[in-house]
Design an enzyme around this catalytic site. Sequence first.
Site, mmCIF file in Angstrom:
data_model
loop_
_atom_site.group_PDB
_atom_site.id
_atom_site.type_symbol
_atom_site.label_atom_id
_atom_site.label_comp_id
_atom_site.label_asym_id
_atom_site.label_seq_id
_atom_site.Cartn_x
_atom_site.Cartn_y
_atom_site.Cartn_z
ATOM 1 N N LEU A 20 -24.208 0.187 -32.223
ATOM 2 C CA LEU A 20 -25.006 -0.812 -31.504
ATOM 3 C C LEU A 20 -24.099 -1.457 -30.456
ATOM 4 O O LEU A 20 -22.993 -1.892 -30.771
ATOM 5 C CB LEU A 20 -25.534 -1.866 -32.482
ATOM 6 N N GLY A 23 -25.348 -6.044 -24.370
ATOM 7 C CA GLY A 23 -25.194 -6.229 -22.919
ATOM 8 C C GLY A 23 -25.139 -4.930 -22.146
ATOM 9 O O GLY A 23 -24.211 -4.675 -21.377
ATOM 10 N N SER A 25 -27.393 -3.800 -19.848
ATOM 11 C CA SER A 25 -28.211 -3.713 -18.633
ATOM 12 C C SER A 25 -27.414 -3.201 -17.448
ATOM 13 O O SER A 25 -27.983 -2.685 -16.484
ATOM 14 C CB SER A 25 -28.819 -5.082 -18.295
ATOM 15 N N SER A 26 -26.092 -3.369 -17.489
ATOM 16 C CA SER A 26 -25.262 -2.971 -16.344
ATOM 17 C C SER A 26 -23.814 -2.795 -16.797
ATOM 18 O O SER A 26 -23.484 -3.015 -17.965
ATOM 19 C CB SER A 26 -25.340 -4.049 -15.242
ATOM 20 N N GLY A 27 -22.980 -2.384 -15.856
ATOM 21 C CA GLY A 27 -21.535 -2.433 -16.031
ATOM 22 C C GLY A 27 -20.973 -1.630 -17.192
ATOM 23 O O GLY A 27 -21.377 -0.500 -17.475
ATOM 24 N N ILE A 28 -19.999 -2.237 -17.867
ATOM 25 C CA ILE A 28 -19.253 -1.545 -18.912
ATOM 26 C C ILE A 28 -20.168 -1.189 -20.094
ATOM 27 O O ILE A 28 -20.056 -0.117 -20.677
ATOM 28 C CB ILE A 28 -18.065 -2.421 -19.387
ATOM 29 N N SER A 151 -10.816 -9.177 -22.417
ATOM 30 C CA SER A 151 -10.396 -9.185 -21.005
ATOM 31 C C SER A 151 -8.884 -9.311 -20.993
ATOM 32 O O SER A 151 -8.299 -9.818 -21.967
ATOM 33 C CB SER A 151 -11.005 -10.398 -20.301
ATOM 34 N N TYR A 164 -13.560 -19.559 -19.267
ATOM 35 C CA TYR A 164 -13.745 -18.130 -19.584
ATOM 36 C C TYR A 164 -12.555 -17.605 -20.382
ATOM 37 O O TYR A 164 -12.720 -16.938 -21.401
ATOM 38 C CB TYR A 164 -13.929 -17.350 -18.274
HETATM 39 P P1 NAP Z 1 -21.943 -7.264 -16.196
HETATM 40 O O1 NAP Z 1 -22.297 -6.061 -15.388
HETATM 41 O O2 NAP Z 1 -22.282 -8.624 -15.678
HETATM 42 O O3 NAP Z 1 -22.501 -7.070 -17.668
HETATM 43 C C1 NAP Z 1 -22.549 -8.123 -18.588
HETATM 44 C C2 NAP Z 1 -23.650 -7.820 -19.571
HETATM 45 O O4 NAP Z 1 -23.699 -8.878 -20.548
HETATM 46 C C3 NAP Z 1 -25.021 -7.753 -18.910
HETATM 47 O O5 NAP Z 1 -25.742 -6.678 -19.484
HETATM 48 C C4 NAP Z 1 -25.645 -9.090 -19.294
HETATM 49 O O6 NAP Z 1 -27.061 -9.053 -19.376
HETATM 50 C C5 NAP Z 1 -25.054 -9.240 -20.678
HETATM 51 N N1 NAP Z 1 -25.250 -10.569 -21.223
HETATM 52 C C6 NAP Z 1 -24.917 -11.766 -20.693
HETATM 53 N N2 NAP Z 1 -25.319 -12.761 -21.509
HETATM 54 C C7 NAP Z 1 -25.918 -12.169 -22.578
HETATM 55 C C8 NAP Z 1 -26.542 -12.637 -23.764
HETATM 56 N N3 NAP Z 1 -26.661 -13.937 -24.023
HETATM 57 N N4 NAP Z 1 -27.027 -11.736 -24.656
HETATM 58 C C9 NAP Z 1 -26.934 -10.411 -24.413
HETATM 59 N N5 NAP Z 1 -26.394 -9.900 -23.299
HETATM 60 C C10 NAP Z 1 -25.884 -10.767 -22.393
HETATM 61 O O7 NAP Z 1 -20.349 -7.322 -16.402
HETATM 62 P P2 NAP Z 1 -19.319 -6.329 -17.119
HETATM 63 O O8 NAP Z 1 -18.126 -6.357 -16.269
HETATM 64 O O9 NAP Z 1 -19.935 -5.036 -17.468
HETATM 65 O O10 NAP Z 1 -18.991 -7.177 -18.447
HETATM 66 C C11 NAP Z 1 -18.919 -6.568 -19.722
HETATM 67 C C12 NAP Z 1 -17.793 -7.231 -20.510
HETATM 68 O O11 NAP Z 1 -16.546 -6.965 -19.857
HETATM 69 C C13 NAP Z 1 -17.910 -8.746 -20.609
HETATM 70 O O12 NAP Z 1 -17.584 -9.173 -21.922
HETATM 71 C C14 NAP Z 1 -16.869 -9.245 -19.613
HETATM 72 O O13 NAP Z 1 -16.386 -10.518 -19.955
HETATM 73 C C15 NAP Z 1 -15.814 -8.165 -19.754
HETATM 74 N N6 NAP Z 1 -14.887 -8.050 -18.607
HETATM 75 C C16 NAP Z 1 -15.312 -7.699 -17.358
HETATM 76 C C17 NAP Z 1 -14.404 -7.608 -16.323
HETATM 77 C C18 NAP Z 1 -14.792 -7.215 -14.910
HETATM 78 O O14 NAP Z 1 -13.963 -7.318 -13.997
HETATM 79 N N7 NAP Z 1 -16.002 -6.743 -14.667
HETATM 80 C C19 NAP Z 1 -13.048 -7.878 -16.547
HETATM 81 C C20 NAP Z 1 -12.639 -8.238 -17.827
HETATM 82 C C21 NAP Z 1 -13.566 -8.318 -18.856
HETATM 83 P P3 NAP Z 1 -28.036 -9.590 -18.203
HETATM 84 O O15 NAP Z 1 -28.228 -8.431 -17.306
HETATM 85 O O16 NAP Z 1 -29.259 -9.992 -18.939
HETATM 86 O O17 NAP Z 1 -27.334 -10.745 -17.544
#
Ligand code: NAP
Length: 292
Positions: A20, A23, A25-28, A151, A164
Amino acid sequence: MSTLPTTPASTPADSTPTVLITGTSSGIGLAAAIAAARAGWRTVATLRDTSRADALRKAASEAGVELDIRQLDVVDESSVAAAVNGVIADYGRLDAVVNNAGAGHVGTLEQESVADVRKVMEVNFFGVLNVSKAALPHLRATGGRLITVTSVGGVIGQPFNEAYCAAKFAVEGYMESLAPVAATVGVSVSVVEPGAVATEFVTNIGLDIEGEIAAAGPYAGALRTYVDRTVAQFMNGAQTPAGAAEAVMEALTAERPAFRIQTSEWARDFTGTKLADRDGSAVLGMTGTWVS
Ligand code: NAP
């Protein structure tokens, strides 16, 4: 201490390993869901708002994989319970959880309220706890894996990311403390530490950069320097989500995954600064140059 949930007595319905992911919907999270399904995992890809699943569905169709898409909002305990219980009811097993959902936040102490900081903690820390707590009895039953995307900001505090980074430090401290305890009941715990990844992460912060700088008073110059550096870093050095998802897959599939897995060579070098820096001077010497 409250009473422990009993380990589910039923034999898993079939032997397909089930993961499972939050999150997606996008990204990682999206990239990890596709990678896990490709690798043969039954993949329960969860979103807080299932009407935002178009990109996920498109990626799954392009990759030729099937996903089980379900609703899960990490800050809503009843939504978490419904998703985890639903997986157990349908498949009889849960072998891994990837706590990926998270949200960025930019601001410094004088610019933000304590209520703002609580919201950041709610998603990035308590959200992880909600999901992990619901999943752990089922992971005990399968000798499973609890994986959390933190992170490099969970190792090194970064200017204007106080809330954060505090949340990500909290997750790292919690998981580092839980890991030896979980190991005694056969559950492996890992954290995955990305640096800059080209996702919706920055856009989702919803920052009006010029407005924030204009309102930053004595911090305006430092914020401008920080923003310029960060924009350049994302433009020139950001990893792809699929690249970051490879580290999630390592945590999911390695025979003995490390506790701490960085997603790139850059992230390994960067976190290495802190982990070798016993008095903290090397880190503050470095991040000080980010704002002056
Ligand atoms: P992202 O594209 O913004 O994805 C974040 C995901 O988390 C989205 O699917 C978002 O859903 C979801 N989310 C937010 N609040 C939520 C909630 N209350 N319940 C369930 N889902 C929720 O960014 P990402 O970069 O892929 O982030 C993934 C992880 O990597 C995060 O933990 C982030 O802190 C970490 N990270 C990212 C980076 C970077 O540079 N991108 C660097 C270090 C760590 P919605 O679409 O509904 O908002």
